[in-house]
Design a protein around this motif. Structure first.
Motif, PDB file in Angstrom:
ATOM      1  N   LEU A   4       0.821  -1.199   0.000  1.00 43.30           N
ATOM      2  CA  LEU A   4       0.000   0.000   0.000  1.00 43.30           C
ATOM      3  C   LEU A   4       0.860   1.257   0.000  1.00 43.30           C
ATOM      4  O   LEU A   4       1.872   1.315   0.698  1.00 43.30           O
ATOM      5  CB  LEU A   4      -0.896  -0.004   1.252  1.00 43.30           C
ATOM      6  CG  LEU A   4      -1.656   1.273   1.604  1.00 43.30           C
ATOM      7  CD1 LEU A   4      -2.756   1.542   0.594  1.00 43.30           C
ATOM      8  CD2 LEU A   4      -2.242   1.161   3.009  1.00 43.30           C
ATOM      9  N   ASP A   6      -0.314   5.179   0.590  1.00 43.03           N
ATOM     10  CA  ASP A   6      -1.376   6.167   0.745  1.00 43.03           C
ATOM     11  C   ASP A   6      -0.809   7.558   1.023  1.00 43.03           C
ATOM     12  O   ASP A   6      -1.422   8.381   1.678  1.00 43.03           O
ATOM     13  CB  ASP A   6      -2.403   5.740   1.801  1.00 43.03           C
ATOM     14  CG  ASP A   6      -1.827   5.550   3.181  1.00 43.03           C
ATOM     15  OD1 ASP A   6      -0.619   5.815   3.384  1.00 43.03           O
ATOM     16  OD2 ASP A   6      -2.583   5.132   4.076  1.00 43.03           O
ATOM     17  N   SER A  84      -4.756  -1.553  -7.856  1.00 42.64           N
ATOM     18  CA  SER A  84      -5.885  -0.635  -7.891  1.00 42.64           C
ATOM     19  C   SER A  84      -5.434   0.691  -7.304  1.00 42.64           C
ATOM     20  O   SER A  84      -4.479   0.742  -6.516  1.00 42.64           O
ATOM     21  CB  SER A  84      -7.051  -1.211  -7.083  1.00 42.64           C
ATOM     22  OG  SER A  84      -8.170  -0.352  -7.140  1.00 42.64           O
ATOM     23  N   VAL A  91      -2.737   0.385  -4.260  1.00 42.85           N
ATOM     24  CA  VAL A  91      -2.554  -0.899  -3.596  1.00 42.85           C
ATOM     25  C   VAL A  91      -2.198  -1.962  -4.638  1.00 42.85           C
ATOM     26  O   VAL A  91      -2.634  -1.887  -5.794  1.00 42.85           O
ATOM     27  CB  VAL A  91      -3.825  -1.279  -2.791  1.00 42.85           C
ATOM     28  CG1 VAL A  91      -5.003  -1.497  -3.690  1.00 42.85           C
ATOM     29  CG2 VAL A  91      -3.601  -2.456  -1.889  1.00 42.85           C
ATOM     30  N   VAL A 101      -8.013  -6.963  -6.219  1.00 43.20           N
ATOM     31  CA  VAL A 101      -7.997  -5.948  -5.173  1.00 43.20           C
ATOM     32  C   VAL A 101      -8.659  -4.686  -5.703  1.00 43.20           C
ATOM     33  O   VAL A 101      -8.568  -4.379  -6.894  1.00 43.20           O
ATOM     34  CB  VAL A 101      -6.554  -5.659  -4.684  1.00 43.20           C
ATOM     35  CG1 VAL A 101      -5.692  -5.036  -5.775  1.00 43.20           C
ATOM     36  CG2 VAL A 101      -6.559  -4.774  -3.440  1.00 43.20           C
ATOM     37  N   ASP A 102      -9.348  -3.990  -4.826  1.00 39.98           N
ATOM     38  CA  ASP A 102      -9.934  -2.701  -5.196  1.00 39.98           C
ATOM     39  C   ASP A 102      -9.792  -1.747  -4.026  1.00 39.98           C
ATOM     40  O   ASP A 102      -9.970  -2.139  -2.874  1.00 39.98           O
ATOM     41  CB  ASP A 102     -11.407  -2.852  -5.571  1.00 39.98           C
ATOM     42  CG  ASP A 102     -11.976  -1.567  -6.162  1.00 39.98           C
ATOM     43  OD1 ASP A 102     -11.287  -0.943  -7.005  1.00 39.98           O
ATOM     44  OD2 ASP A 102     -13.081  -1.172  -5.781  1.00 39.98           O
ATOM     45  N   VAL A 103      -9.440  -0.521  -4.338  1.00 40.50           N
ATOM     46  CA  VAL A 103      -9.409   0.555  -3.348  1.00 40.50           C
ATOM     47  C   VAL A 103     -10.273   1.678  -3.891  1.00 40.50           C
ATOM     48  O   VAL A 103     -10.208   2.001  -5.081  1.00 40.50           O
ATOM     49  CB  VAL A 103      -7.975   1.040  -3.033  1.00 40.50           C
ATOM     50  CG1 VAL A 103      -7.251   1.574  -4.256  1.00 40.50           C
ATOM     51  CG2 VAL A 103      -7.992   2.103  -1.935  1.00 40.50           C
ATOM     52  N   THR A 141     -16.231  -2.340  -3.117  1.00 42.66           N
ATOM     53  CA  THR A 141     -14.863  -2.824  -3.305  1.00 42.66           C
ATOM     54  C   THR A 141     -14.803  -4.346  -3.266  1.00 42.66           C
ATOM     55  O   THR A 141     -13.994  -4.953  -3.970  1.00 42.66           O
ATOM     56  CB  THR A 141     -13.890  -2.231  -2.254  1.00 42.66           C
ATOM     57  OG1 THR A 141     -14.299  -2.602  -0.934  1.00 42.66           O
ATOM     58  CG2 THR A 141     -13.765  -0.722  -2.396  1.00 42.66           C
ATOM     59  N   THR A 170     -10.907  -6.894   4.112  1.00 45.15           N
ATOM     60  CA  THR A 170     -11.300  -5.513   3.874  1.00 45.15           C
ATOM     61  C   THR A 170     -10.638  -4.626   4.914  1.00 45.15           C
ATOM     62  O   THR A 170     -10.676  -4.926   6.109  1.00 45.15           O
ATOM     63  CB  THR A 170     -12.837  -5.349   3.941  1.00 45.15           C
ATOM     64  OG1 THR A 170     -13.429  -6.179   2.932  1.00 45.15           O
ATOM     65  CG2 THR A 170     -13.249  -3.919   3.685  1.00 45.15           C
ATOM     66  N   TYR A 178     -10.391   5.973   2.581  1.00 43.50           N
ATOM     67  CA  TYR A 178     -10.491   4.914   1.577  1.00 43.50           C
ATOM     68  C   TYR A 178     -10.834   3.573   2.211  1.00 43.50           C
ATOM     69  O   TYR A 178     -10.687   3.378   3.409  1.00 43.50           O
ATOM     70  CB  TYR A 178      -9.202   4.798   0.757  1.00 43.50           C
ATOM     71  CG  TYR A 178      -7.972   4.432   1.558  1.00 43.50           C
ATOM     72  CD1 TYR A 178      -7.703   3.111   1.919  1.00 43.50           C
ATOM     73  CD2 TYR A 178      -7.054   5.417   1.939  1.00 43.50           C
ATOM     74  CE1 TYR A 178      -6.576   2.775   2.635  1.00 43.50           C
ATOM     75  CE2 TYR A 178      -5.924   5.086   2.668  1.00 43.50           C
ATOM     76  CZ  TYR A 178      -5.688   3.774   3.015  1.00 43.50           C
ATOM     77  OH  TYR A 178      -4.570   3.436   3.732  1.00 43.50           O
ATOM     78  N   ILE A 180     -10.274  -0.686   1.199  1.00 41.17           N
ATOM     79  CA  ILE A 180      -9.598  -1.676   0.345  1.00 41.17           C
ATOM     80  C   ILE A 180     -10.252  -3.026   0.591  1.00 41.17           C
ATOM     81  O   ILE A 180     -10.496  -3.400   1.735  1.00 41.17           O
ATOM     82  CB  ILE A 180      -8.105  -1.816   0.704  1.00 41.17           C
ATOM     83  CG1 ILE A 180      -7.366  -0.504   0.498  1.00 41.17           C
ATOM     84  CG2 ILE A 180      -7.456  -2.942  -0.110  1.00 41.17           C
ATOM     85  CD1 ILE A 180      -5.958  -0.513   1.082  1.00 41.17           C
TER      86      ILE A 180
END
Length: 194
Positions: A4, A6, A84, A91, A101-103, A141, A170, A178, A180
């Protein structure tokens, strides 16, 4: 394994572009805005970090794409990954099994979008939540991560994506805004029964 970033604003874009493969640098520079370039570069750098840390791979990964756009490692077919990004975070997930994966950035609750993408049980869960905006993004997500794992992308039947057998990791960061979600294939799942 999840990697990650951020703190996208602190990324030195010129330095990052110099660390990318020619293929990824070309992709990053196609973005008109600097934020898009930063996100594209940061995602690739996370992939490189993960490959180096987890698998001892120091060379630039060469990406190939399936017909639906899902990226694969050309020289390491046994390593699965997915990336993502949103405005607030980037991420990358790596695994020995298919992974998605989704953020997403937490944003204002949009009832029409909720009704279009969520089934009745999910809508009830969202509406009963203390933070409907967060509950929606969490479910969104999860759906997107699963679809990315399967290589199918966004579909018209978004309401029916999640099943009781699905498992997700998650992560929520309300301070940075956010959510994830990671979807990893069960150990026994193969491409033939996805």
């Amino acid at each position: 394994m999840l990697y990650l970033n951020d703190d996208i604003g602190s990324l030195d874009l010129e330095k990052a572009l110099g660390q990318l493969s020619a293929q990824r640098r070309e992709q990053a520079l196609k973005f008109k805005h600097e934020l898009g370039q930063r996100l594209c570069a940061a995602a690739y750098l996370l992939l490189c970090e993960g490959l180096r840390t987890e698998y001892g791979i120091d060379s630039h990964p060469r990406l190939v794409y399936e017909r639906d756009g899902k990226p694969l490692l050309a020289d390491h077919p046994g390593i699965h990954f997915n990336m993502s990004h949103c405005k607030n975070a980037v991420v990358c997930a790596l695994s020995d099994r298919p992974v998605g994966v989704d953020v997403e950035q937490i944003r204002n609750y949009n009832e029409s979008l909720v009704r279009y993408t969520m089934n009745e049980q999910e809508i009830k869960l969202i509406e009963e939540s203390v933070r409907p905006d967060v509950a929606f993004i969490r479910l969104w997500t999860m759906k997107e991560a699963k679809l990315k794992r399967l290589g199918s992308g966004i579909r018209k039947d978004m309401k029916e994506v999640l099943t009781p057998n699905d498992h997700f990791l998650t992560l929520l960061n309300t301070e940075k805004g956010y959510v994830i979600s990671v979807s990893e294939a069960p150990e026994k799942e193969t491409l033939g029964n996805q």
